[in-house]
Design a protein around this motif. Structure first.
Motif, PDB file in Angstrom:
ATOM      1  N   SER B  50      -2.684   0.342  -2.220  1.00 20.04           N
ATOM      2  CA  SER B  50      -2.601  -1.116  -2.200  1.00 20.04           C
ATOM      3  C   SER B  50      -3.255  -1.757  -3.415  1.00 20.04           C
ATOM      4  O   SER B  50      -3.909  -1.085  -4.220  1.00 20.04           O
ATOM      5  CB  SER B  50      -3.236  -1.650  -0.916  1.00 20.04           C
ATOM      6  OG  SER B  50      -2.375  -1.393   0.175  1.00 20.04           O
ATOM      7  N   CYS B  54      -6.850  -6.015  -1.168  1.00 21.64           N
ATOM      8  CA  CYS B  54      -6.296  -5.430   0.063  1.00 21.64           C
ATOM      9  C   CYS B  54      -7.251  -4.417   0.687  1.00 21.64           C
ATOM     10  O   CYS B  54      -8.038  -3.760   0.018  1.00 21.64           O
ATOM     11  CB  CYS B  54      -4.973  -4.732  -0.224  1.00 21.64           C
ATOM     12  SG  CYS B  54      -3.636  -5.878  -0.614  1.00 21.64           S
ATOM     13  N   ASN B  58      -3.246  -4.395   4.873  1.00 20.47           N
ATOM     14  CA  ASN B  58      -2.244  -5.363   4.394  1.00 20.47           C
ATOM     15  C   ASN B  58      -0.833  -4.785   4.383  1.00 20.47           C
ATOM     16  O   ASN B  58       0.096  -5.340   4.973  1.00 20.47           O
ATOM     17  CB  ASN B  58      -2.620  -5.859   2.993  1.00 20.47           C
ATOM     18  CG  ASN B  58      -3.989  -6.498   2.966  1.00 20.47           C
ATOM     19  OD1 ASN B  58      -4.978  -5.820   3.231  1.00 20.47           O
ATOM     20  ND2 ASN B  58      -4.060  -7.781   2.673  1.00 20.47           N
ATOM     21  N   ALA B  59      -0.656  -3.681   3.666  1.00 17.70           N
ATOM     22  CA  ALA B  59       0.687  -3.105   3.563  1.00 17.70           C
ATOM     23  C   ALA B  59       1.167  -2.605   4.920  1.00 17.70           C
ATOM     24  O   ALA B  59       2.351  -2.694   5.250  1.00 17.70           O
ATOM     25  CB  ALA B  59       0.688  -1.962   2.557  1.00 17.70           C
ATOM     26  N   PHE B  78      -1.930   4.812   4.385  1.00 15.36           N
ATOM     27  CA  PHE B  78      -2.373   3.561   3.756  1.00 15.36           C
ATOM     28  C   PHE B  78      -3.894   3.601   3.575  1.00 15.36           C
ATOM     29  O   PHE B  78      -4.630   3.192   4.477  1.00 15.36           O
ATOM     30  CB  PHE B  78      -2.031   2.364   4.649  1.00 15.36           C
ATOM     31  CG  PHE B  78      -0.576   2.204   4.978  1.00 15.36           C
ATOM     32  CD1 PHE B  78       0.285   1.556   4.104  1.00 15.36           C
ATOM     33  CD2 PHE B  78      -0.059   2.689   6.180  1.00 15.36           C
ATOM     34  CE1 PHE B  78       1.630   1.388   4.415  1.00 15.36           C
ATOM     35  CE2 PHE B  78       1.282   2.516   6.496  1.00 15.36           C
ATOM     36  CZ  PHE B  78       2.134   1.866   5.612  1.00 15.36           C
ATOM     37  N   THR B  81      -8.835   0.250  -0.552  1.00 16.09           N
ATOM     38  CA  THR B  81      -8.823   0.136  -2.012  1.00 16.09           C
ATOM     39  C   THR B  81     -10.208   0.285  -2.650  1.00 16.09           C
ATOM     40  O   THR B  81     -10.314   0.222  -3.878  1.00 16.09           O
ATOM     41  CB  THR B  81      -8.245  -1.227  -2.446  1.00 16.09           C
ATOM     42  OG1 THR B  81      -9.050  -2.260  -1.886  1.00 16.09           O
ATOM     43  CG2 THR B  81      -6.796  -1.372  -1.994  1.00 16.09           C
ATOM     44  N   TYR B 256       4.086  -9.709  -1.013  1.00 15.70           N
ATOM     45  CA  TYR B 256       4.664  -8.729  -0.097  1.00 15.70           C
ATOM     46  C   TYR B 256       6.105  -9.087   0.273  1.00 15.70           C
ATOM     47  O   TYR B 256       6.831  -8.224   0.765  1.00 15.70           O
ATOM     48  CB  TYR B 256       3.803  -8.584   1.163  1.00 15.70           C
ATOM     49  CG  TYR B 256       2.667  -7.615   0.980  1.00 15.70           C
ATOM     50  CD1 TYR B 256       2.876  -6.246   1.111  1.00 15.70           C
ATOM     51  CD2 TYR B 256       1.390  -8.057   0.651  1.00 15.70           C
ATOM     52  CE1 TYR B 256       1.845  -5.349   0.921  1.00 15.70           C
ATOM     53  CE2 TYR B 256       0.348  -7.168   0.456  1.00 15.70           C
ATOM     54  CZ  TYR B 256       0.575  -5.808   0.598  1.00 15.70           C
ATOM     55  OH  TYR B 256      -0.444  -4.915   0.403  1.00 15.70           O
TER      56      TYR B 256
END
Lengths: 276, 276
Positions: B50, B54, B58-59, B78, B81, B256
């Motif tokens: 990400s 983030c 988030n993703a 995921f 970060t 996004y």
């Protein structure tokens, strides 16, 4: 205009025609594929400009484009790459003179009288096409291979609004910096390099870009990569934020085997713009 | 390892887990989507790194990736970060410190003790993943967005043979020449710029490239284009003849909404490499 041949092809007709060209001062021959839909009204058209040494015939028989054009209901026009015949200047090299018009209007001797492919492709042949066939002038797209990719990109960027989309297979992308370009521009346009810039896709992409989608396919094993200079165009497209796709395809060379592999994608890409 | 949550999702399970990270010296949280196929054996995996600000979340909630991963039978991981928490260095700026690890091992004070995201992503988290879940170490791909696209590209090129394919959404493409990069590399790695080159996708593309297919999508209306510098990467990819596609997409920004629009293409692209 003279009909040289017409053959049924994927439900439509693959024709070959010749006409007396005032731009080139000689008879010029072109191929035209019309899909079945042209029997009932005008259809969109994709111009296919060919590369060095080619006539109207090479792509017509080797690129495998008619199947996809028939599926999409679009016409394909295959012009020749230069004036031809006795009394027309030529050179022993494959990359100068007949078969190597480079899509410019020559201003230099001995080329100036006949080598006016820019006017032929952008003015005379369109009139022949739109007056003589069920082809829709308002829905045009353009593509080409190698020298023809150069022609397609430079012409598309020079006539904003005329073409809805442009694509190229392994185009000569930066001819003012390549021996595929400098040699021919010197011969046809003269030594003043300021006259060359209008015929360089990378320079046009930097200064103008194209108001529509662009698709460029290049083979990573192309034997002419050092002459094509695709990296200059890729950089210019991204720097301009040009709506477009640049693909480097592993293992493919410069041949029609490469062109035919990606033809379906290109016809589909143009059809989306032509019917959008 | 601690299970924070597990939710049924497209026939599989979207989990969130935390573990004590020795690389980062703190608890680290990650999301993992396992498709239904993971109930009966190991499945291929796509890493999603990400961007700035983030977390792992988030993703996982906004990129719309699970639907396509479920269709293809691939897992998605995921990671976070950066390290996070009390006693861990931070900065008031959104683009330095927590949420902005930049996928490097910091060597400078005050960052060095915890900001070791390179080791975390390339060594520690893979061991957690492959020891704890039905994920196939021999079939990995990697992608990411913005700072995460930078991470995906640099990591993929630094571990030849580990990833079958790499893609990126609007990556920070040339951080050694951008204020998204120079600021962080100075802080994390010090003023000696020779230490930065291993973390710049454009420089790695010029010197190494990637032994597999590459896909990069960029929005033409991205508000951060001047910081991302996609033209440098596009030029480097084409100059290296890198097997790959660079797409500039008209009208899309950095959000996004852009990522989710092109997610199906990216998952399909990776699935082709993972099952090829």
């Amino acid at each position: 205009m003279k009909t040289i041949s017409e053959n049924r092809c994927f439900g439509g007709v693959q024709g070959v025609y010749s006409h007396d060209s005032s731009a080139c001062g000689c008879d010029m021959t072109f191929g035209l594929f019309l899909p079945e839909e042209a029997e009932t009204g005008p259809v969109p058209v994709i111009w296919y400009l060919s590369g060095l040494t080619c006539t109207h015939e090479n792509a017509m028989v080797k690129a495998g484009a008619q199947k996809w054009a028939a599926e999409q209901g679009v016409a394909l026009v295959f012009p020749d790459t230069s004036p031809r015949g006795e009394g027309i200047a030529n050179d022993e090299a494959y990359d100068l003179g007949q078969g190597a018009g480079f899509y410019v209007n020559a201003t230099q001797s001995p080329w100036a009288p006949h080598f006016r492919m820019w006017d032929y492709i952008t003015d005379e042949l369109p009139r022949v096409l739109f007056n003589g066939f069920e082809v829709d002038e308002d829905r045009q797209a353009i593509t080409g291979h190698s020298m023809g990719g150069h022609g397609a990109l430079t012409i598309a960027m020079s006539f904003p609004g005329r073409f809805r989309s442009v694509s190229a297979f392994a185009p000569i992308a930066h001819p003012t910096a390549s021996e595929w370009g400098r040699k021919q521009f010197t011969a046809y346009l003269g030594a003043d390099e300021s006259k060359w810039a209008a015929h360089d896709s990378t320079l046009l992409m930097r200064t103008r870009g194209f108001d529509g989608p662009v698709l460029v396919d290049q083979g990573a094993k192309d034997q002419f990569l050092h002459l094509l200079m695709p990296e200059a165009l890729a950089e210019a497209m991204a720097a301009r934020r040009q709506n477009g796709t640049f693909r480097m395809n592993k293992g493919y060379d410069h041949s029609y085997f490469f062109v035919s592999t990606f033809m379906e994608d290109h016809i589909g890409f143009h059809a989306e713009a032509l019917y959008g």
